[in-house]
Design an enzyme around this catalytic site. Structure first.
Site, PDB file in Angstrom:
ATOM      1  N   GLU A 126       6.407  -1.954  13.424  1.00  0.00           N
ATOM      2  CA  GLU A 126       7.491  -1.270  14.119  1.00  0.00           C
ATOM      3  C   GLU A 126       7.002   0.156  14.318  1.00  0.00           C
ATOM      4  OE1 GLU A 126      10.000   1.394  14.245  1.00  0.00           O
ATOM      5  OE2 GLU A 126      11.273   0.517  12.671  1.00  0.00           O
ATOM      6  N   CYS A 166      13.372   6.400  13.765  1.00  0.00           N
ATOM      7  CA  CYS A 166      12.716   5.654  14.841  1.00  0.00           C
ATOM      8  C   CYS A 166      13.707   5.385  15.973  1.00  0.00           C
ATOM      9  CB  CYS A 166      12.116   4.355  14.325  1.00  0.00           C
ATOM     10  SG  CYS A 166      13.199   3.464  13.232  1.00  0.00           S
ATOM     11  N   LYS A 190       0.906  -1.158   0.000  1.00  0.00           N
ATOM     12  CA  LYS A 190       0.000   0.000   0.000  1.00  0.00           C
ATOM     13  C   LYS A 190       0.938   1.198   0.000  1.00  0.00           C
ATOM     14  CE  LYS A 190      -2.067   2.759   2.537  1.00  0.00           C
ATOM     15  NZ  LYS A 190      -1.739   4.204   2.561  1.00  0.00           N
ATOM     16  N   GLU A 235       6.356   9.398  22.423  1.00  0.00           N
ATOM     17  CA  GLU A 235       7.316   9.823  21.411  1.00  0.00           C
ATOM     18  C   GLU A 235       6.914  11.177  20.827  1.00  0.00           C
ATOM     19  OE1 GLU A 235       7.574   7.177  18.063  1.00  0.00           O
ATOM     20  OE2 GLU A 235       9.487   7.997  17.393  1.00  0.00           O
TER      21      GLU A 235
END
Lengths: 517, 517
Positions: B258, B295, B178, B385
């Site tokens: 993740e 990340c 996608k 975060e």
């Protein structure tokens, strides 16, 4: 001897006035012991102790864990006939069968002890620093406290000290067992054996706990934030309920639920025409083994219509009629077997070949029906497991229809092919298709019987299990309870022995992409 | 060149009149291309083709799959500056950075090609028949069609032909990507490269598809019964939504999401007092790298209160003030960064050390705050975060409090320790505690930068990922898309080459419990 307490680590505890009792399914006689249901407080204490034990147990060496597992096996043997008798009384299984199961249980524990002593299972990997890239080292570490739910049909090998417990303890995870309601006395005896072994081998307090209770105690345990994984063997209903519960936690955790299977068997024409009677006799034994209460019981047999299949069906039906009526594991299972069978026998599309015989108390008679592949393919109902000595024979009009049946199958623990080599080769597409549906593909045998070894895969696509990537039997089952951690530029002194440069444990490792000792 | 179509296998398709467009985050300029959202019908066609491709692709040899992966890398290189320019226009990332990322992407593809050629990754195990036990052989097989959701911050290495796609294709699983809404043009270029490679190397039609659209298209894809696993890199919100969706299917499937991390860094006293300024400069670089959009960005820095930490904080703050204001990946990320930072800066418990600077358009300035460990420990809010060039420094009163901070941490991709060897040893409990919270433990470096190798673990306990047992970087990531199947008493002719007696592929195998070639 049976005191009915929970074990919070090594401390016996019976806070709750509510209790469960056990009974002999063969006689409905009540057995000794009032098994106090664990309270929320006891569950919290057990998980707290497990968490504290984990801080020490995760650092216990492979050698030491191996000694612990071997000692558990020794303690179980020490229980002698006390264990066999109680397990037989609680399950209706014969002494002979339970003695075999005890051997398997002890062998499993010793197999994991050997795996730990050899040590390479941790999948150690080292990439030395190069071209400005850091040194990176990787190995498997335990997840944390594990909750284990044993199975009624294997009160020893898939229960308190069964494969889930053995593999979790081997991985370095403390275990809390929720005792099975059908065999809480057997559980207590084995739990005491595990605790004795933990004590003798100096394992940390809390490395093992045992809690009694029904589904409610199990739910509370699964929802407890200190539990990091769940091992389960049992029904689809209970397994998926636990799975959903675990996914809905704030921190979702893995649930390895082995939920059964109808273990389709494909009888190919040539072989069947050569050995119809012999195969029918072999399969009658497999269908009725342990009153059909194996997760690998052949509940679906698929063949090509014709005289050979007719011979097979007739002979199988005769043998099932002759078969001894077996005692089921408990009243719930006996009731459920009769209910499901009755539901199927009421349907139009099938032909009943072996009616239910006389069934008293918790006994279940073998039975069998047949259906055309066209009718079988109409919906999924025919794939529902009927846990007990029952099988459904599906007759196909041709090779294409047999392939259609294969494509229509849900996930299974096993698929079996009975055929001569040439026809197995000719049915390559069928074999390939079935491979996608199962964890184990068996040739020219029966699905019952699971060899405990490093190459075994006892698992399979949903709904056979909740995670097809793992097995609950064999050495690979340890992988369920570990995760990799990488160390980057870690000083040698802080590295685990498995990852030190000079390989002090002498294990196989992947060093700079080469397998080496 | 950019046509805005979906690719259902090799067929371009644009059934929907609704479309997405891309814009340059640096200038807000609209970029070429109208990217037609995939319709339900197109999704169904793509998954159907993927399923059909799987029937062939699962049998493609390692050598042939390796040629396919190498060819994808070659085709990506062939795109030359067209790809770099489009990716830069869509992401605001520099050409230099994207050239590096392209190298990494191609190296990843070639790494998996090498893994396939070597062949031992299938974890082949053989237990020969003995003492009446059957012959059992085990190896890993692909799960089936995989849906991949790429990340905005790595438009090449974690996107269309990134690690998820490379590992799934290597495993033998067809892939449906996608496309990311931020870089649909980059996706189209890479998708064409993959399809060209598939064609040149004779891979089955449908082995790769690419669909455009927003979250709705993603949901439909995840819910499609032909999809057997999902790879995702992105936000916690989107990752957990996909995870829940996949668990609620009739057949639950694994989701490897993740979802990021604040990557705590522990600065130990001695080392800090020796190198406060130098470390501050190093960390300023890590915090602002790629406008903080990694990340593995160090979002939490923990030290012992005192003059060394003050020096570190002041120097870090100065360097962040001086740092170039970076372009964020898209308007959503820029807006979210400012919003989250503002929410934090409004709170009482913190002291702002680097205020937000002037920020135009989608640019985000580096900023920093500090908090005492006592305040940090009050709740979990400080662990959310803030995706961007931001970090929070936590000052501890002593060793015990530092340990408390470690215990309070949620699951992380990485934890870093900066310290001299002796003090690292003294902080053994801290290191052990942090090990439980992370997938990778780093010493004396910065968390940004992930070496692609066989020993890498890029993953970690929830909420860093949805499955701590797997990595999304390195050769081990192939394990996400496979499951073991055992063959019992299988005729030699039907065995895959990996399991034949004479080991024709010359791979490492576990034969009767011994590693051997």
């Amino acid at each position: 001897m049976i005191e009915g307490t929970n074990f919070i680590g090594s401390s016996a505890s019976a806070e709750n006035s509510e209790y469960l009792t056990a009974s002999n399914p063969a006689t409905d006689e009540k057995l000794s012991g009032e098994f106090h249901k664990a309270t929320q407080e006891e569950i919290d204490k057990a998980t707290q102790k497990a968490q504290e034990a984990f801080l020490r147990y995760r650092n216990v060496s492979g050698e030491e864990k191996a000694a612990f597992l071997d000692q558990i096996a020794d303690e179980i043997v020490e229980l002698e006939d006390t264990l066999i008798e109680r397990a037989s009384n609680e399950s209706g299984l014969s002494h002979g069968r339970l003695e075999g199961e005890r051997s398997r249980t002890c062998n499993q524990l010793r197999m994991f002890a050997d795996l730990l002593r050899e040590g390479s299972w941790v999948d150690a990997r080292i990439n030395h620093a190069e071209d400005g890239s850091p040194d990176v080292r990787y190995m498997l570490f335990p997840l944390g406290p594990v909750a284990v739910f044993g199975a009624s049909n294997f009160p020893l090998a898939f229960s308190t000290a069964g494969g889930d417990t053995a593999s979790a303890l081997a991985a370095g995870c403390p275990v809390i067992v929720k005792s099975h309601e059908s065999h809480p006395g057997t559980n207590e005896l084995v739990a005491r054996a595990i605790l004795k072994a933990a004590d003798k081998t100096g394992m940390p307090e809390g490395v093992f706990s045992s809690l009694n209770g029904a589904a409610e105690v199990g739910s509370k345990l699964v929802k407890n934030s200190k539990i990091k994984a769940v091992g389960f063997t049992g029904s689809y209903g209970a397994g998926t309920a636990i799975y959903r519960m675990a996914q809905q936690r704030d921190e979702p955790i893995p649930v390895y639920a082995e939920m059964g299977s109808i273990n389709p068997v494909f009888l190919l024409e040539e072989k069947l025409s050569e050995q119809a009677e012999e195969l029918a006799e072999q399969y009658a034994g497999s269908v009725t083994l342990g009153a059909g209460q194996f997760c690998t019981n052949p509940g679906l047999i698929v063949g090509m219509e014709g005289s050979a299949l007719e011979t097979f069906k007739n002979r199988l039906s005769d043998k099932l009629k002759e078969a001894e009526v077996g005692c089921m594991l408990n009243t719930g299972i006996a009731t459920n077997y009769r209910k499901k069978r009755a539901e199927i026998f009421e349907k139009d599309d099938i032909e009943i070949l072996t009616e239910s015989g006389p069934e008293e108390g918790n006994y279940g008679s073998a039975s069998m029906a047949t259906i055309t592949a066209s009718d079988f393919l109409k919906n999924d109902n025919w794939q529902e497991e009927v846990f007990g000595p029952y099988t459904l024979v599906v007759s196909c009009e041709g090779k294409d229809q047999m392939l259609e049946v294969a494509e229509h199958l849900q996930g299974q623990l096993t698929v079996t092919f009975v055929g001569n080599e040439n026809e197995l080769t000719e049915h390559g597409e069928l074999v390939a298709q079935c491979r996608e549906k199962a964890g184990r593909v068996i040739f020219n045998s029966v699905p019952t019987g699971v060899r405990v070894c490093s190459a075994m895969q006892h698992g399979g696509p949903f709904p056979a299990t909740t995670d097809s990537k793992f097995t609950s039997v064999g050495t690979a089952s340890i992988r369920r309870f570990v995760r990799p951690i990488a160390f980057q530029d870690c000083p040698e002194v802080l590295l685990p022995n498995e990852l030190k440069d000079d390989n002090p444990l002498d294990i196989y490792r992947l060093v700079d992409d080469n397998f080496t000792k």
